[in-house]
Design an enzyme around this catalytic site. Structure first.
Site, PDB file in Angstrom:
ATOM      1  CE  LYS A  80      -3.780   1.961   2.815  1.00 20.00           C
ATOM      2  NZ  LYS A  80      -4.571   1.717   4.051  1.00 20.00           N
ATOM      3  CB  SER A 155      -7.631   3.425   3.533  1.00 18.80           C
ATOM      4  OG  SER A 155      -6.862   2.709   4.476  1.00 18.80           O
ATOM      5  CB  SER A 179      -7.934   0.299   6.085  1.00 19.48           C
ATOM      6  OG  SER A 179      -8.555   1.519   6.358  1.00 19.48           O
TER       7      SER A 179
END
Length: 469
Positions: A80, A155, A179
């Site tokens: 990420k 996210s 997330s």
């Protein structure tokens, strides 16, 4: 062979590489080709790692020399874009950090590399990792591989979409309130939010506050979660929350001495739940009953006294706002995302409300502690509903309308309490979208919940595991 490689899990790829049935270069090329073919549709990958192919060639040479190999030797992994990667762009989904290139790897990235994994690419997110959609002003919007009109969540939606679409076998992502677990459920992959502090947050924004932040693996199989977590867990001497030296047993599918005591809960305490989601949780509970475990429907009074998302919001907004103020100072309107503006515009939590929220978090911990005196595992939904349209601000769930941020109603409890949870698919909506279940354990019982997850993986009625892109 390429199709087989992009849908193999990381454990299988490591085995094929170790036995010389396939080379790290073949594996890396297969995933790079897949990114080229499908990422323009999905927009999950935002940066290809410089030297990805060279690292694969070096890994291949190590195999041919007969070097001692790490457990993930030659396996590509994605990260990420909020997690620092040395010499590789880490822009946090924000024009404010456009072009930012860290000098060092985050602890979690360094540990994956030490295990032999090869950095493939960085994945999309909302600005600063704040949002239930993976959309930002710098790198755009990620789409759900199962239906491009729907969200893969946030996210860590870029990470979940990359794995679901065959662009990556394994990834690292962060979790504040939803997330890693929510995006995994939206896209039909698996993820682990471990006990708070089990994996260091060093090298990940924000440095503070981080008492609710987690970093953990996302993958294609439960055994991959176990393998990755066995490499990630443990203190690093830099993150003060990462102090636990409790060992992790990486064996998944090990025999237990007795049937486990499983409680399942849909309502009350989590808000409205979609009927298909309720049915999926019930089906998972019955599957465990059929495997000889003790299963019962339960209630946890603390969840009905203190609503986890409300407690989280009252605590975190006040703690996080100074970081947003600092990061956005002097920036123009077109450099700042909707979510950052939203956070900056929220009123500060009054002191009395903040103190009540602190006490509410303690009451929630006490309630779960009491529950785990009588049970080994808690089975819940991950999300109250399957994936929904991009930009949707309200959700109609079982006859009730809630704001889209209510998608965090279930996952936020584990963030407030620091409990570990696995997110995995166990059902499919009538529209063909994945439906997940969450397996929760007491603090530092990752071995137990991964074992239960592996049993559910084997018992799962889901057979359509790959989106048609």
């Amino acid at each position: 062979m390429s199709t087989e490689l992009i849908y193999s899990d990381a454990t299988k790829l490591a085995e094929l590489i170790r036995t010389r049935e396939v080379s790290p270069v073949e594996v890396m090329k297969a995933h790079l080709d897949r990114i080229e073919a499908v990422n323009p549709k999905v927009n999950a990958i935002v940066t290809i790692a410089d030297g990805a192919l060279k690292s694969a060639k070096d890994a291949e040479a190590a195999v041919l020399r007969g070097d001692e190999l790490g457990p993930l030797h030659g396996v590509p992994f994605t990260v990420k874009d909020s997690i620092d990667t040395a010499k590789i762009l880490t822009q946090r989904g924000s024009p404010i950090f456009k072009g930012r290139t860290p000098e060092t790897d985050a602890t979690s990235v360094a540990r994956m590399k030490k295990a032999g994994a090869l950095l493939l690419a960085k994945t999309n997110l909302p600005e600063f990792s704040y949002g239930i959609e993976s959309d930002n002003l710098l790198t755009g919007r990620t789409k759900n591989p199962w239906n491009l009109d729907l969200t893969p969540g946030g996210s860590s939606g870029g990470e979940s979409a990359a794995i679901a679409a065959g662009m990556s076998p394994l990834g690292l992502a962060t979790d504040l309130a939803i997330s890693v677990r929510g995006p995994a459920a939206h896209t039909g992959v698996v993820s682990l939010k471990a006990t708070h502090g089990r994996v260091p947050m060093t090298g990940i924004w924000p440095r503070e506050p981080r008492r609710f932040w987690h970093v953990g693996p996302m993958a294609r199989s439960i055994r991959d979660l176990s393998l990755a977590f066995s490499q990630l867990a443990g203190p690093d001497g830099q993150d003060g929350y990462s102090s636990s030296a409790v060992p992790f047993d990486a064996g998944v599918g090990i025999a237990n001495e007795r049937p486990l005591r499983v409680g399942w809960l849909v309502e009350p305490g989590f808000g409205p739940i979609d009927p298909e989601t309720t049915s999926t949780v019930q089906a998972a509970a019955e599957a465990l009953r059929g495997l000889g475990h003790t299963v019962e429907s339960i209630r946890i009074p603390a969840l009905e006294r203190d609503f986890g998302l409300e407690v989280f919001s009252r605590l975190h907004v006040l703690e996080m706002k100074p970081g947003f103020v600092k990061a956005t100072a002097g920036r123009s309107e077109d450099e700042i995302s909707y979510m950052a503006k939203f956070m900056l515009g929220l009123p500060d939590t009054p002191a009395a409300d903040y103190i009540d929220a602190v006490q509410g978090a303690e009451r929630l911990k006490d309630g779960y502690a009491e529950y785990f005196q009588k049970h080994d595992v808690l089975l819940t939904p991950v999300l109250p509903t399957p994936s929904f349209k991009h930009g949707q601000e309200e959700l109609l769930i079982n006859g009730q309308t809630i704001g889209a941020m209510g998608i965090m109603n279930i996952t936020s409890h584990l963030s407030v309490t620091g409990l570990p949870g696995v997110s995995m698919r166990f059902g499919t909506s009538k529209e063909g979208m994945p439906i997940g279940v969450q397996i929760v354990g007491s603090w530092q019982t990752e071995s137990t919940i991964l074992h239960i997850a592996s049993l559910l993986e084997q018992a799962s009625p889901v057979r359509d595991l790959h989106p048609n892109l």
